[in-house]
Structures are given as structure tokens and as C-alpha cells.
Design a protein around this motif. Structure first.
Motif, PDB file in Angstrom:
ATOM      1  N   ALA A 190       0.827  -1.204   0.000  1.00 27.38           N
ATOM      2  CA  ALA A 190       0.000   0.000   0.000  1.00 27.38           C
ATOM      3  C   ALA A 190       0.866   1.260   0.000  1.00 27.38           C
ATOM      4  O   ALA A 190       1.966   1.281   0.556  1.00 27.38           O
ATOM      5  CB  ALA A 190      -0.918   0.005   1.222  1.00 27.38           C
ATOM      6  N   VAL A 191       0.353   2.301  -0.646  1.00 30.09           N
ATOM      7  CA  VAL A 191       1.008   3.602  -0.666  1.00 30.09           C
ATOM      8  C   VAL A 191       0.007   4.656  -0.216  1.00 30.09           C
ATOM      9  O   VAL A 191      -1.204   4.458  -0.293  1.00 30.09           O
ATOM     10  CB  VAL A 191       1.550   3.959  -2.073  1.00 30.09           C
ATOM     11  N   GLU A 192       0.511   5.784   0.262  1.00 32.60           N
ATOM     12  CA  GLU A 192      -0.366   6.893   0.623  1.00 32.60           C
ATOM     13  C   GLU A 192      -0.858   7.585  -0.638  1.00 32.60           C
ATOM     14  O   GLU A 192      -0.197   7.554  -1.677  1.00 32.60           O
ATOM     15  CB  GLU A 192       0.388   7.893   1.505  1.00 32.60           C
ATOM     16  N   HIS A 193      -2.023   8.230  -0.542  1.00 28.91           N
ATOM     17  CA  HIS A 193      -2.601   8.839  -1.733  1.00 28.91           C
ATOM     18  C   HIS A 193      -1.727   9.968  -2.283  1.00 28.91           C
ATOM     19  O   HIS A 193      -1.761  10.262  -3.485  1.00 28.91           O
ATOM     20  CB  HIS A 193      -4.029   9.333  -1.458  1.00 28.91           C
ATOM     21  N   ILE A 194      -0.899  10.582  -1.433  1.00 36.99           N
ATOM     22  CA  ILE A 194      -0.033  11.659  -1.913  1.00 36.99           C
ATOM     23  C   ILE A 194       1.086  11.141  -2.811  1.00 36.99           C
ATOM     24  O   ILE A 194       1.749  11.921  -3.499  1.00 36.99           O
ATOM     25  CB  ILE A 194       0.570  12.454  -0.729  1.00 36.99           C
TER      26      ILE A 194
END
Length: 387
Positions: A190-194
Motif C-alpha cells: 500500500a502507498v499513501e494517496h499523496i
């Protein structure tokens, strides 16, 4: 700009040995009809076109026939397809040149040397920034921002900007998927939306099968979800998304368009585990004329009775439904280290957890260095399976 956002077709997927070609053809036909009715400017398909990286010739033919039919349903429509983690990136680019004659852009690999190849202009309507699935270490730092800056320089008419990505975004609802790590779904971290930068009006995501917006993104970041359920745990509506954006900076308007599965996936019972006798009665009472795949949810003390599968198949023999699986849960059993596990339990547990259990039995502790080495080896295997 009006676009159809879809992803995760998983063509070639079989369910417990049952061929699903007719369901997949129905799904593709419904999408074709939607295109005919809506006449969108573009359709974006955000990864996982196929279920495996080596689809059969028949499955590839089904896909190409569908894309040609969709083009004919709306000849002015641009189609943009990106590879997902289930796809072979190279297979997406084999017919790169002839596809262009049908206004189809297939993007399989990250092109670090020619980033402009990820930017597709929809003349007079908008821009699509197409980024396929890739491990984070293979994506240049700031790559998304670089692409968006390039579009900003070209977008003199303030037209809508749509970006495509195939990823797990933190905070998403991954119901229907196995969480294989603290922040890993389906082998994708998972990655952050930024992580995707700023400057797009809509981010068309693929990978997570549950259609949803990502919170705190002003409804600009969305998973369209799979239009056809891949597992019994995907107990929610399936659809594609119609997205309309008036201009660069405007909020997108989203309409979900349902896709009907002619052979739905049904769990009996749907919300708890029954005794074996109760499950059999539910199967006996299931309507004979409903074509469906059936999973029986059963609670057992230790194991199912001998011949349970054959008994379930016999009950359904005169019906149009197909019994796929008996999903068992043992009564009051703690799944702790040192206890024997069933095959089903092994399938449900993440590989890292199995490794930790084994090490705790034979060596004591599974430290951070060992965990990192294990994850790197698992990731290397996943890369090999894609390529």
C-alpha cells in the motif's frame, strides 16, 4: 470529458475448476452496450485484464474481439489499457502499433526514457496519464509528478486530466482480498494517496475489487472495482464507473453502472457458519432454476463427515446451480503455534505467517532481518511469475 472507468476483468479466471467464459462474454457484451448508449470520449481499463500472465489463445482472442466490438460501438472513443499485477507487461505491448489504428493505447511497461509515451491526448476533450503496475523500486522517484507537470505545460485549454494507476492505496476497503501483510493486498504494498502527486482531476485506480472512493481525496481518487466477482468473499455489487469532468479543476461526477452476472456467486448461509445438516437443508431448499455457484459455510468440531463433497454434489445434481466449495470453520479452535492446520487454513494464512510459525517451532524467533529476506524472496518470485 466523459470516460468509462473499469478494471480487473480477470479474463480466463476459473472458479474451482468451472469455466467462466460465458459469464465473461456477458460482462464484455454489457460493457459494449453501455459504450453504445453513453458514447464516451474515452474508456480506461486500469489493469488486470487477464487473470494470469500467460492467458490462453482463446482468452486473448476473447479480449481482442471485445475491444474491437467496443471500438465499433463508439468509433470516436479512445481506449487506454494498462497492465496490472496479474498481467504480463510485455503481452500488452506486442500489438502496440496495430492497436493505434483503432485508437487503442496499450501501456505495459514504465518507460523511463520516454515518459511522453504515458501521456495520451484526447483532442479537444482532455488528457489521460497512463501508468501500469510496477513495483515501487522500478518507478523513478517523482515519476507521477513529472508526468503531471508535462501535461500541465501542454494543457493550455484547461482540459480535464485523468491519471491511471494499479495499486493498493492506504485506507481502502479491501473486502474480498486477503491481507498478506500489514499493508499488502494481493502482493501489492500500500502507498499513501499523496504518492501519486497533484494536478489530476480524477485518478482511475485498479487492483482492489470493491468499487469505492479513497477518503480525503475530494472524490477524485476511485477504484472502479471488478465488473465480475472473482471470489465468494466479494459479496457486493459489481459495476463500471461513468465519470464526467467539465474542465480542469472541476470535481468529477460519478455514476455507477451495474454489471449483471448471469451465474452469481452465492454463499449458504451468507452471514454465519451452519452445522453440516443445516447447510445441507439450505442447499436442498435452494431454487432449482437459479444458475449459481454455491459455497457452503459450515462449522465443524474437527472435520467434515467422510463423503461430504459427494453428498453436496448429489443434492445439487438435479439443480442448475454448481456446488464449488465447502468452507469449514472449526468450533472454538485457537489457531496457535504448534497446532496442526488444515489445507484450507494453510491457504488462508499469509506466507510470512506460515514461515514465522515454522521458525518458532524449530529455531525460536523470526527477527526483522529474516522477515525482510523472506519478503524480498517472495517479491522476486512474484516478479518472475509476471514476466
Amino acid at each position: 470529458m466523459k470516460i468509462l472507468h473499469t478494471s480487473d476483468w480477470h479474463l480466463g479466471h476459473t472458479l474451482y475448476g468451472y469455466d467462466r467464459t460465458q459469464e465473461q462474454l456477458s460482462m464484455l457484451s454489457q460493457i459494449e452496450e453501455i459504450i453504445k448508449n453513453e458514447q464516451p470520449d474515452a474508456m480506461v481499463l486500469s489493469g488486470d485484464v487477464y487473470h494470469t500472465s500467460q492467458p490462453s489463445a482463446a482468452v486473448q482472442t476473447m479480449f481482442t474481439d471485445a475491444i474491437v466490438a467496443m471500438h465499433r460501438a463508439c468509433p470516436e472513443m479512445t481506449i487506454v489499457i494498462t497492465a496490472g499485477n496479474h498481467d504480463s507487461s510485455s503481452k500488452h505491448e506486442i500489438f502496440h502499433t496495430p492497436w493505434r489504428e483503432l485508437k487503442v493505447h496499450a501501456i505495459g511497461n514504465i518507460d523511463k526514457e520516454n515518459p511522453s509515451n504515458h501521456i495520451i491526448e484526447i483532442p479537444g476533450k482532455g488528457w489521460v496519464v497512463a501508468v501500469p503496475y510496477a513495483y515501487q523500486r522500478n518507478i523513478p522517484q517523482g515519476f507521477f509528478e513529472q508526468l503531471l507537470r508535462m501535461v500541465e505545460e501542454r494543457n493550455t485549454g484547461s482540459l480535464p486530466v485523468v491519471m491511471m494507476a494499479h495499486a493498493t492505496v492506504e485506507g481502502c476497503n479491501f473486502t474480498g482480498h486477503d491481507l498478506t501483510g500489514q499493508k499488502t493486498v494481493g502482493g501489492v504494498d500500500a502507498v499513501e494517496h499523496i504518492y501519486f502527486g497533484t494536478g489530476y482531476d480524477y485518478l482511475a485506480l485498479g487492483h482492489i475489487h470493491h468499487a469505492q472512493f479513497i477518503h480525503n481525496t475530494e472524490h477524485r481518487m476511485r477504484y472502479s472495482g471488478t465488473p465480475l466477482a472473482v471470489s465468494f468473499d466479494e459479496n457486493y455489487d459489481h459495476s463500471i464507473s461513468l465519470v464526467e469532468i467539465d474542465s480542469h479543476g472541476a470535481l468529477p461526477r460519478i455514476t455507477e453502472i451495474s454489471i449483471v452476472n448471469p451465474r452469481p456467486l452465492v454463499s449458504l448461509p451468507s452471514d454465519y457458519n451452519a452445522t453440516w445438516n443445516e447447510a445441507k437443508r439450505l442447499l436442498e431448499d435452494f431454487p432449482s432454476d437459479i444458475p449459481a455457484y454455491i459455497r457452503l459455510n459450515v462449522e465443524v468440531e474437527n472435520f467434515l463427515p467422510a463423503g461430504a463433497n459427494e453428498e453436496a454434489q448429489s443434492i445439487a445434481a438435479s439443480k442448475t446451480c454448481r456446488v464449488c466449495h465447502i468452507n469449514t470453520k472449526r468450533q472454538d479452535r485457537e489457531r496457535t503455534t504448534g497446532q496442526a492446520l488444515t489445507v484450507q487454513e494453510l491457504q488462508e494464512i499469509a506466507p510470512i505467517e506460515i514461515a514465522k510459525r515454522y521458525i518458532s517451532n524449530v529455531a525460536g524467533s523470526f527477527n526483522e532481518e529474516m522477515e525482510q529476506m523472506f519478503n524480498e524472496a517472495l517479491e522476486a518470485l512474484q516478479v518472475d511469475s509476471i514476466n
